[in-house]
Design a protein around this motif. Structure first.
Motif, short mmCIF file in Angstrom:
data_model
loop_
_atom_site.label_atom_id
_atom_site.label_comp_id
_atom_site.label_asym_id
_atom_site.label_seq_id
_atom_site.Cartn_x
_atom_site.Cartn_y
_atom_site.Cartn_z
N ARG A 230 10.94 -3.00 2.90
CA ARG A 230 9.51 -2.72 3.08
C ARG A 230 9.15 -2.71 4.57
NH1 ARG A 230 4.43 -2.77 1.15
NH2 ARG A 230 5.07 -2.69 -1.03
N LEU A 231 9.79 -3.56 5.35
CA LEU A 231 9.49 -3.67 6.78
C LEU A 231 10.28 -2.69 7.64
CD1 LEU A 231 9.34 -7.58 6.99
CD2 LEU A 231 7.43 -5.99 6.88
N GLY A 232 11.12 -1.87 6.99
CA GLY A 232 11.82 -0.83 7.73
C GLY A 232 13.15 -1.22 8.33
N PHE A 233 13.71 -2.35 7.88
CA PHE A 233 14.98 -2.80 8.44
C PHE A 233 16.19 -2.25 7.68
CE2 PHE A 233 12.01 -6.05 9.96
CZ PHE A 233 12.33 -6.06 11.31
N MET A 234 15.97 -1.54 6.60
CA MET A 234 17.07 -0.87 5.89
C MET A 234 16.50 0.32 5.13
SD MET A 234 17.95 -3.36 2.62
CE MET A 234 18.45 -4.73 3.65
#
Length: 439
Positions: A230-234
């Protein structure tokens, strides 16, 4: 917790405000309580409180303890009380059958702790603190049957009567909630990633439904992976790959006799078709005449493992620990262990130390003329020494013969479980399962 994922946290004497993009609620569960005459006396404590006193503060909760509750919490904490030097006078439970894993009940039973199923507390006795307790048998109406009362002199009553999810933060955050008896209470509604109805707020572990600790840990990892996505780390592909692996592991843990869908059901046989031990469910130990029906209990020449694992629970470290592949469980983590008779046991004891249920023993019927050796897991202090003489006890906690300590092994590979090898008469090799020093 406030709207828009804002939280306040007290750290020492200061209150801090934080605002998160994603929040994982993993507040766990609180202990349930039961009321009875005298239940507010000092000395009536929750099993979790007793565990904290021992494991965190190094304090004995009491000298003589009665445990109410035979689920895994009650069984494990009873064993820890014994390790701390307390006397556990009995384990009582209003249910007709022991609720926790049989291996945990067995390691308490062979220490001599009696089980009183279909019993509850009538009264905690004492003026300003607990000095005794009376229990009584309950009938079909759950009321105490007159004339069945039993008294014990104790200074502590431990309560292990279930857990309730600590879901208040999820409720405060406006998450959709449900009262779900199968999940043991008021819990947030979550999707396959543990995400609640409020985007970015996740719930993992007992807060979303009471299960075993291993399941809670995997749920936490799934929520962590989803929050990272959700936070864009994967990316989406990595999310799906990692989640699929974790879901597979979680599914394995939710199989067997103690699977969530089996709660409340009376299981008659194991997955292998072995009849369940009624003695185990009522008294905490498998009767001698019942034991050899299970695949891990075999007789062989020379040293060999005897695996007294009799229920389908999610556990397989014995298979992984054996360097000679003497033990086989297979791909299904809940299968009962069996001995591969084509492999040669070298007596390393890694399987004995690896079994968290302490259900594996090494037996050598060919030790010397008229005598055998039994290697048991031993987690009490002070440790006996080679040459010490004491008594061997059977699965029911009854003294069966004299025993001599042949060896006590300790190794970093054993993870603080000591292996005690005792010499007993040859006809006691399948009976002797615990050692006590001579007083």
């Amino acid at each position: 917790m406030f709207p828009e994922k804002e939280i306040t946290v007290k750290i020492h004497d200061k209150v801090y405000h934080y605002k998160g993009d994603s929040i994982i609620i993993a507040t766990g569960a609180s202990e349930n309580m039961v009321t009875f005459k005298g239940w507010t006396l000092p000395g009536v404590i929750g099993a979790g409180a007793a565990q904290t006193m021992m494991n965190l503060h190094g304090v004995m909760p009491g000298k003589k303890v009665l445990m109410l509750g035979s689920g895994n919490v009650g069984l494990v904490v009873s064993y820890q009380l014994l390790q701390a030097g307390c006397e556990v006078v009995a384990i009582a439970d209003a249910a007709p059958r022991i609720g926790g894993y049989g291996v945990h009940a067995s390691k308490v039973a062979r220490c001599g702790v009696p089980f009183y199923m279909s019993h509850t507390i009538v009264e905690a006795e004492g003026e300003d603190h607990v000095t005794g307790v009376t229990i009584g048998e309950v009938g079909p109406d759950w009321k105490v049957v007159p004339g069945t009362e039993k008294h014990f002199d104790v200074d502590t009553i431990c309560l292990a009567v279930g857990l309730s999810p600590m879901s208040q933060l999820a409720n405060m955050a406006g998450c959709e909630m449900e009262d779900n008896p199968k999940k043991a209470g008021f819990v947030p509604v979550v999707d396959e990633y543990g995400e609640t109805s409020v985007p970015g707020i996740f719930a993992a572990g007992d807060v979303s439904g009471i299960e075993e600790a291993s399941s809670a840990m995997i749920e936490g990892r799934i929520a962590g992976v989803a929050a990272a996505y959700r936070l864009g780390f994967m990316d989406k592909e990595e999310l799906e790959t990692k989640t699929e692996e974790l879901e597979k592991a979680l599914s394995g843990l939710r199989q067997g006799m103690f699977a969530p869908e089996n709660r409340g059901k009376k299981i008659e046989t194991t997955e292998e078709g072995c009849k369940i031990s009624e003695t185990l469910l009522k008294k905490g130990f498998v009767a001698e005449e019942e034991m050899e029906r299970f695949p891990g209990v075999t007789r062989a020449k020379g040293i060999h493992p005897v695996m007294e694992c009799t229920q389908n629970i999610p556990c397989n470290p014995c298979q992984d620990a054996c360097p000679k592949k003497c033990i086989k469980i297979g791909e299904k983590i809940t299968s009962l262990p069996a001995v591969d008779e084509s492999a040669e046991c070298i007596g390393c004891g890694l399987c004995v130390a690896a079994c968290s249920g302490q259900a594996i023993f090494l037996v050598n019927d060919d030790y010397e003329e008229g005598y055998a050796t039994v290697t048991i897991p031993y987690e009490f202090l002070p440790l006996p020494a080679k040459g010490d003489k004491g008594s061997a006890y059977n699965r029911a906690g009854e003294k069966v013969c004299e025993a001599e300590v042949i060896e006590v092994r300790t190794s970093p590979a054993f993870d603080k479980t000591n292996l005690l090898t005792m010499k007993v008469p040859a006809d006691m090799s399948m009976k002797a399962r615990f050692y006590k020093a001579e007083v």
